[in-house]
Design a protein around this motif. Structure first.
Motif, PDB file in Angstrom:
ATOM      1  N   ARG A  69       1.036  -1.233   0.088  1.00  0.00           N
ATOM      2  CA  ARG A  69      -0.191  -0.135  -0.081  1.00  0.00           C
ATOM      3  C   ARG A  69       0.834   1.232  -0.147  1.00  0.00           C
ATOM      4  O   ARG A  69       2.022   1.385   0.353  1.00  0.00           O
ATOM      5  N   ARG A 108      -4.362   3.001  -0.778  1.00  0.00           N
ATOM      6  CA  ARG A 108      -4.402   2.500  -2.135  1.00  0.00           C
ATOM      7  C   ARG A 108      -2.926   1.660  -2.393  1.00  0.00           C
ATOM      8  O   ARG A 108      -2.129   1.980  -2.017  1.00  0.00           O
ATOM      9  N   TYR A 109      -3.116   0.813  -3.582  1.00  0.00           N
ATOM     10  CA  TYR A 109      -2.113   0.086  -3.937  1.00  0.00           C
ATOM     11  C   TYR A 109      -1.631   1.164  -5.461  1.00  0.00           C
ATOM     12  O   TYR A 109      -2.535   1.644  -5.961  1.00  0.00           O
ATOM     13  N   HIS A 164      -1.236   0.238  -8.541  1.00  0.00           N
ATOM     14  CA  HIS A 164      -2.149  -0.015  -9.520  1.00  0.00           C
ATOM     15  C   HIS A 164      -3.291   1.052  -9.729  1.00  0.00           C
ATOM     16  O   HIS A 164      -3.622   1.276 -10.970  1.00  0.00           O
ATOM     17  N   GLU A 165      -3.694   1.839  -8.668  1.00  0.00           N
ATOM     18  CA  GLU A 165      -4.623   2.509  -8.702  1.00  0.00           C
ATOM     19  C   GLU A 165      -4.410   3.981  -9.038  1.00  0.00           C
ATOM     20  O   GLU A 165      -5.512   4.744  -8.915  1.00  0.00           O
ATOM     21  N   SER A 212      -2.307   6.969 -11.616  1.00  0.00           N
ATOM     22  CA  SER A 212      -1.938   7.239 -13.088  1.00  0.00           C
ATOM     23  C   SER A 212      -0.420   7.471 -12.912  1.00  0.00           C
ATOM     24  O   SER A 212       0.154   7.345 -11.797  1.00  0.00           O
ATOM     25  N   ARG A 222       1.757   8.194  -9.649  1.00  0.00           N
ATOM     26  CA  ARG A 222       3.006   7.148  -9.075  1.00  0.00           C
ATOM     27  C   ARG A 222       4.257   8.058  -8.966  1.00  0.00           C
ATOM     28  O   ARG A 222       4.868   7.588  -7.977  1.00  0.00           O
TER      29      ARG A 222
END
Length: 378
Positions: free
Chosen positions: A121, A162-163, A165-166, A168, A172
Motif C-alpha cells: 500500500r 490504495r495500491y 496500480h490504482e 496514474s 505514481r
C-alpha cells in the motif's frame, strides 16, 4: 520564462563534490578459467560540484554514463577510482550498506511503474524509509508523517490505503517523490523522472520538484536527455560524452553559446517552435557512431566525430578547465585557462514567485514540457 535563479542556491555553500570519478566494468573471457580482457569505461574521470539549493542538469546521449554517475554518487554502484565528498565527508570508501549518508541523499527513479512495489500500500511505500531508519514513534505518528508527505506532493492523505496500480503515471511519480522526501534529504537525484510520463503530465511533475526545492531548500542532480526540461529546471548544466564531462556552464550561457562541438551538436538537434526560424537554422549533423566504451578512441573521445578535430585531439585528452569567462570545457579549441576545474560564477534570472512552469513557458521550452493541464488528485 519562469525559471530557477542564483538566489535560490546558496552561492559557495558546497553540498556535493565529485572528483575524477571512474566506474569501470571488467570484461572477462572463458568459462572455467576466466581472464580479464578489458573494461567498459562507463564513467571515466567525471568531476562536478553541486551547491545547496542548486539544480545541476546532467545531459548527454543514451549510454554516455549519466545514470551510472548518479548511482555511483549514491554509492549504489561500486566506484573504481575518484572521490565523492558529501557535506564535507568523503563517502567514497564508506560501507555502501551503512546509513551514515543515506538519509542525506535519495533518488527518484525513471519508471514510476517499476520503482513502486505493487504488493504494498502507499502508506507502506512512503513510510518504508522511516521504518528502516527507525524514525517516528507509534502508529499514529507514522500515519501522520505519511499523510503529511502525501500532502506535500499534492496527493490526498486518504490515498495512503490504495495500491500503486490504482494511480496514474504522474500520481505514481508523486508517490516516489514523497518516499524520497521521507528522510528529509538535502540532495535528491532525479534519474529521468519525467521521461516515462505523458507530455501533458511532465510539466506538473517538474512544477512539483521546483516548488519543493523552494520550500525545502533541496539540491537536485537532474539526469535527463530532454534538453527542454533541463533548460527549465536547472541552474547549471553538465554535458557528458562517452563517460566524460565535456562542458559545464550556467544554463542560460550554455544554451545561448555552447562552446564544445558536442554541445553545439546536441543543441542544434533541439527543434524550435517557430517554423520560419527552424527552417533557417543551421544544423550540425555528427558523422559516424558513438565509439565503444570498452575501446574508446585515444585523446579526446569525441575527435572521430568532431568537425573541428586537430592532430592534437587524437594525441592528448583535453582536461576539464575553467576559461577566462568562468565556464568549464574540455576541448583543445578552448585551451586558455585560469584554473584547473570549476568553479563557475552563477548569474541566473530572478526566481518566480512560485517557481511554476506556465503553459506559455512550457510551450516555449519545447514539446516535452508543453501542456500543464491539471491532473486530478483523486
Amino acid at each position: 520564462m519562469n525559471s530557477p535563479s542564483s538566489d535560490h542556491a546558496e552561492r559557495g555553500n558546497e553540498l556535493l563534490r565529485v572528483e575524477d570519478l571512474k566506474v569501470h566494468f571488467p570484461v572477462t573471457k572463458g568459462v572455467l578459467f576466466k581472464r580479464n580482457i578489458g573494461a567498459v569505461k562507463a564513467v571515466d574521470g567525471v568531476s562536478f560540484t553541486i551547491d545547496r539549493g542548486e539544480t545541476l542538469g546532467l545531459v548527454g546521449e543514451s549510454g554516455c554514463g549519466k545514470s551510472t554517475t548518479s548511482l555511483a554518487v549514491l554509492r549504489m554502484q561500486p566506484v573504481t577510482a575518484g572521490r565523492i565528498v558529501f557535506e564535507g565527508i568523503d563517502i567514497t570508501a564508506q560501507d555502501r550498506s551503512s546509513g551514515t549518508f543515506r538519509r542525506g541523499m535519495q533518488m527518484v527513479y525513471q519508471d514510476p511503474y517499476g520503482s513502486l512495489d505493487p504488493r504494498m500500500r502507499v502508506r507502506d511505500i512512503v513510510g518504508e524509509p522511516l521504518t528502516v531508519h527507525g524514525i517516528g514513534g507509534g502508529r499514529a505518528e507514522y500515519d501522520e508523517r505519511v499523510a503529511a508527505l502525501l500532502a506535500t506532493v499534492g496527493l490526498l492523505p486518504a490515498m495512503a490505503e490504495r495500491y500503486p496500480h490504482e494511480f496514474s503515471g504522474g500520481q505514481r511519480q508523486r508517490i516516489a517523490i514523497a518516499r524520497a522526501l521521507a528522510l528529509e534529504p538535502s540532495l535528491v537525484i532525479c534519474d529521468e523522472p519525467v521521461s516515462a510520463l505523458d507530455v501533458s503530465i511532465q510539466a506538473q511533475v517538474i512544477n512539483v520538484l521546483m516548488e519543493l526545492q523552494q520550500r525545502l531548500k533541496l539540491s537536485y542532480l537532474f539526469v535527463a536527455h530532454d534538453l527542454a526540461v533541463v533548460r527549465h529546471i536547472s541552474h547549471r548544466v553538465a554535458v557528458m560524452y562517452l563517460g566524460r564531462v565535456v562542458e559545464i556552464a550556467d544554463r542560460d550561457a550554455l544554451f545561448r553559446e555552447p562552446l564544445h562541438p558536442y554541445t553545439q551538436a546536441l543543441l542544434s538537434a533541439v527543434p524550435v517552435a517557430d517554423p520560419a526560424a527552424e527552417k533557417q537554422r543551421a544544423r550540425q549533423v555528427l558523422r559516424g557512431e558513438v565509439p565503444s566504451a570498452m575501446r574508446p578512441p585515444g585523446g579526446c573521445h569525441f575527435h572521430p566525430r568532431c568537425p573541428h578535430a586537430m592532430p592534437v585531439c587524437s594525441e592528448q585528452s583535453p582536461p576539464l578547465v575553467t576559461l577566462d569567462n568562468g565556464r568549464a570545457v574540455a576541448c583543445h579549441l578552448h585551451g586558455k585557462t585560469t584554473s584547473p576545474i570549476r568553479e563557475v560564477e552563477r548569474g541566473h534570472e530572478p526566481v518566480p514567485a512560485h517557481g511554476r512552469m506556465p503553459r506559455e513557458a512550457a510551450g516555449h521550452a519545447g514539446p516535452a514540457v508543453a501542456g500543464a493541464a491539471g491532473e486530478a488528485a483523486a
